[in-house]
Design a protein around this motif. Structure first.
Motif, PDB file in Angstrom:
ATOM      1  N   THR A   7      51.169  63.800  33.237  1.00  0.00           N
ATOM      2  CA  THR A   7      51.098  63.165  31.916  1.00  0.00           C
ATOM      3  C   THR A   7      49.832  63.637  31.207  1.00  0.00           C
ATOM      4  O   THR A   7      48.963  64.286  31.823  1.00  0.00           O
ATOM      5  CB  THR A   7      51.043  61.641  32.071  1.00  0.00           C
ATOM      6  N   PRO A   8      49.682  63.316  29.909  1.00  0.00           N
ATOM      7  CA  PRO A   8      48.399  63.617  29.254  1.00  0.00           C
ATOM      8  C   PRO A   8      47.208  63.027  30.000  1.00  0.00           C
ATOM      9  O   PRO A   8      46.144  63.653  30.066  1.00  0.00           O
ATOM     10  CB  PRO A   8      48.577  62.996  27.865  1.00  0.00           C
ATOM     11  N   ALA A   9      47.393  61.849  30.602  1.00  0.00           N
ATOM     12  CA  ALA A   9      46.309  61.265  31.397  1.00  0.00           C
ATOM     13  C   ALA A   9      46.022  62.114  32.631  1.00  0.00           C
ATOM     14  O   ALA A   9      44.865  62.256  33.056  1.00  0.00           O
ATOM     15  CB  ALA A   9      46.672  59.833  31.811  1.00  0.00           C
ATOM     16  N   GLY A  10      47.073  62.685  33.209  1.00  0.00           N
ATOM     17  CA  GLY A  10      46.882  63.578  34.357  1.00  0.00           C
ATOM     18  C   GLY A  10      46.127  64.821  33.979  1.00  0.00           C
ATOM     19  O   GLY A  10      45.274  65.322  34.743  1.00  0.00           O
ATOM     20  N   LEU A  11      46.423  65.391  32.792  1.00  0.00           N
ATOM     21  CA  LEU A  11      45.664  66.551  32.317  1.00  0.00           C
ATOM     22  C   LEU A  11      44.210  66.168  32.104  1.00  0.00           C
ATOM     23  O   LEU A  11      43.299  66.932  32.458  1.00  0.00           O
ATOM     24  CB  LEU A  11      46.279  67.079  31.019  1.00  0.00           C
ATOM     25  N   GLU A  51      38.462  66.399  33.826  1.00  0.00           N
ATOM     26  CA  GLU A  51      37.320  65.692  34.404  1.00  0.00           C
ATOM     27  C   GLU A  51      36.896  66.335  35.728  1.00  0.00           C
ATOM     28  O   GLU A  51      35.696  66.437  36.024  1.00  0.00           O
ATOM     29  CB  GLU A  51      37.673  64.223  34.614  1.00  0.00           C
ATOM     30  N   SER A  52      37.857  66.785  36.521  1.00  0.00           N
ATOM     31  CA  SER A  52      37.533  67.475  37.778  1.00  0.00           C
ATOM     32  C   SER A  52      36.750  68.753  37.518  1.00  0.00           C
ATOM     33  O   SER A  52      35.823  69.108  38.265  1.00  0.00           O
ATOM     34  CB  SER A  52      38.819  67.808  38.543  1.00  0.00           C
ATOM     35  N   ILE A  53      37.132  69.474  36.451  1.00  0.00           N
ATOM     36  CA  ILE A  53      36.407  70.696  36.097  1.00  0.00           C
ATOM     37  C   ILE A  53      35.005  70.338  35.604  1.00  0.00           C
ATOM     38  O   ILE A  53      34.010  70.964  35.998  1.00  0.00           O
ATOM     39  CB  ILE A  53      37.186  71.483  35.027  1.00  0.00           C
TER      40      ILE A  53
END
Length: 399
Positions: A89-93, A98-100
């Protein structure tokens, strides 16, 4: 002394040769690519951002110099090749971004400048997705394609500027050039049996026995209704209709300059009817090749067949290249040499014995060499063979 090498290529077919060239002393490499990829997630992204070309083949060429043994370069490759899982989802993207940002997991060793550039472009795309959340399934999207899409939006929907920006972000030593000025266009093709291949994804997919006879660059993709209308017509009528609907594209001046200023021009291996032949349809390309200072203009034969070349031999593919360049008899010497693996293999385009015996086809010298390595071109041997052809041709010209 530097040697300027300009190669027409797609995403992966010529990757080994490009890596071999990058490892050769003094080579300055330019790669000319088209953006007509329309398959799966790339096609979905193009539909979501109308007007944008396909970034996939450009993204793949940004991987050429990255060494998986180097942590920083492996992290750059991870950004380019990471696939979003099903159901993203957009939240998953946002979580991936955030991980990057936090340099977690496979992104831990990402260099600071690249991290800032990647996250900036991904956030531009994420804002677009938040404003227009419908129409794009993120499942299996390559993260690198979304970096391209963000750069494209950030730079005023200038595709070529996005290619240049991403090349800087990922530290590419290659001059990566779109063949056109970035005009949107869509591929379609006709087979000898009259079958219509409505987009690039169908052109590269497994097909029936009829060879492709016609290739078209269209202004608009062929939807289901338009396709049904065309398939109801006799093939000759369909051909004429598609010709009238062709896209008007203009050449990238930087690509034309790279061709004209090359010491060696390579028509690289790859999927001919998607990665290569469409590039030769670009106005001005054939004239740039004809005016080039290159001592050698070499067609490299695939080591393996692609789905789109069923029924075509290696000489047929040379003829196709010349036809799409508008020089069917090679009167302008747009192909001076053909380089193929020295031994015939059942999975490669056939090279008739008569051609090998004569060492010539369509006025071009045909050269066999030991090029195959497990189904792909051996990087160093193929680069060495190409540079040797160039050196010999340059010597002969100087005499």
């Amino acid at each position: 002394m530097n040697v300027a090498v300009t190669m027409f290529c797609g995403g992966r077919g010529a990757a080994g040769i490009a890596r071999g060239m990058l490892g050769a002393p003094g080579v300055v490499l330019s790669l000319i690519v088209n953006g007509y990829d329309n398959g799966l997630s790339t096609g979905a992204l193009r539909r979501y951002l109308p007007g944008m070309l396909g970034p996939s083949d450009f993204r793949k060429n940004l991987l050429l110099h990255l060494d998986p043994a180097d942590p920083a370069q492996a992290a750059l490759a991870a950004v380019l090749d990471h696939r979003l899982p099903g159901g993203t989802t957009p939240a998953g993207l946002a979580a991936v971004i955030e991980s990057i940002t936090a340099r977690r997991g496979r992104f831990a060793a990402l260099p600071e400048a690249a991290r800032e550039a990647v996250t900036a472009d991904l956030r531009v795309f994420a804002r677009r997705l938040a404003a227009y959340p419908h129409g794009l399934d993120l499942s299996d999207c390559a993260l690198g394609n979304l970096v391209f899409a963000g750069a494209y939006l950030r730079l005023g929907r200038d595709f070529n500027a996005a290619v240049e920006a991403c090349a800087r972000t990922f530290g590419s030593p290659v001059r990566l050039l779109n063949v056109t000025n970035g005009e949107n266009a869509f591929l379609a093709a006709l087979r000898r049996d009259g079958g219509l291949l409505a987009d690039e994804a169908e052109i590269v997919a497994p097909q029936g026995p009829g060879a492709i006879t016609d290739l078209f660059l269209l202004r608009e993709p062929l939807g289901a209704r338009r396709r049904a209308e065309l398939e109801a017509l006799p093939p000759a009528w369909t051909r004429e209709v598609l010709r009238r609907e062709r896209a008007e594209v203009t050449p990238n001046p930087r690509a034309l300059a790279a061709i004209r200023d090359a010491d060696l021009i390579v028509y690289g291996p790859g999927t001919p009817h998607s990665s290569l032949l469409p590039s030769y349809l670009t106005p001005g390309v054939a004239d740039a090749v004809a005016r080039s200072r290159a001592a050698a203009k070499v067609f490299v034969v695939n080591t393996r067949n692609d789905h789109d070349v069923r029924g075509l031999s290696a000489p047929d593919l040379v003829d196709r290249t010349l036809a799409y360049l508008g020089d069917p008899r090679n009167e302008r010497r747009l192909v001076t040499h053909v380089l193929s693996h020295h031994a015939s293999t059942p999975d490669a385009p056939a090279v008739p014995y008569g051609v090998l015996d004569r060492g010539e086809w369509a006025g071009a010298r045909w050269i066999g060499a030991d090029l195959d390595h497990r189904g792909v071109h051996h990087a160093e041997r193929t680069a060495e063979a190409l540079l040797a052809i160039r050196d010999e041709a340059a010597l002969a010209r100087a005499r």
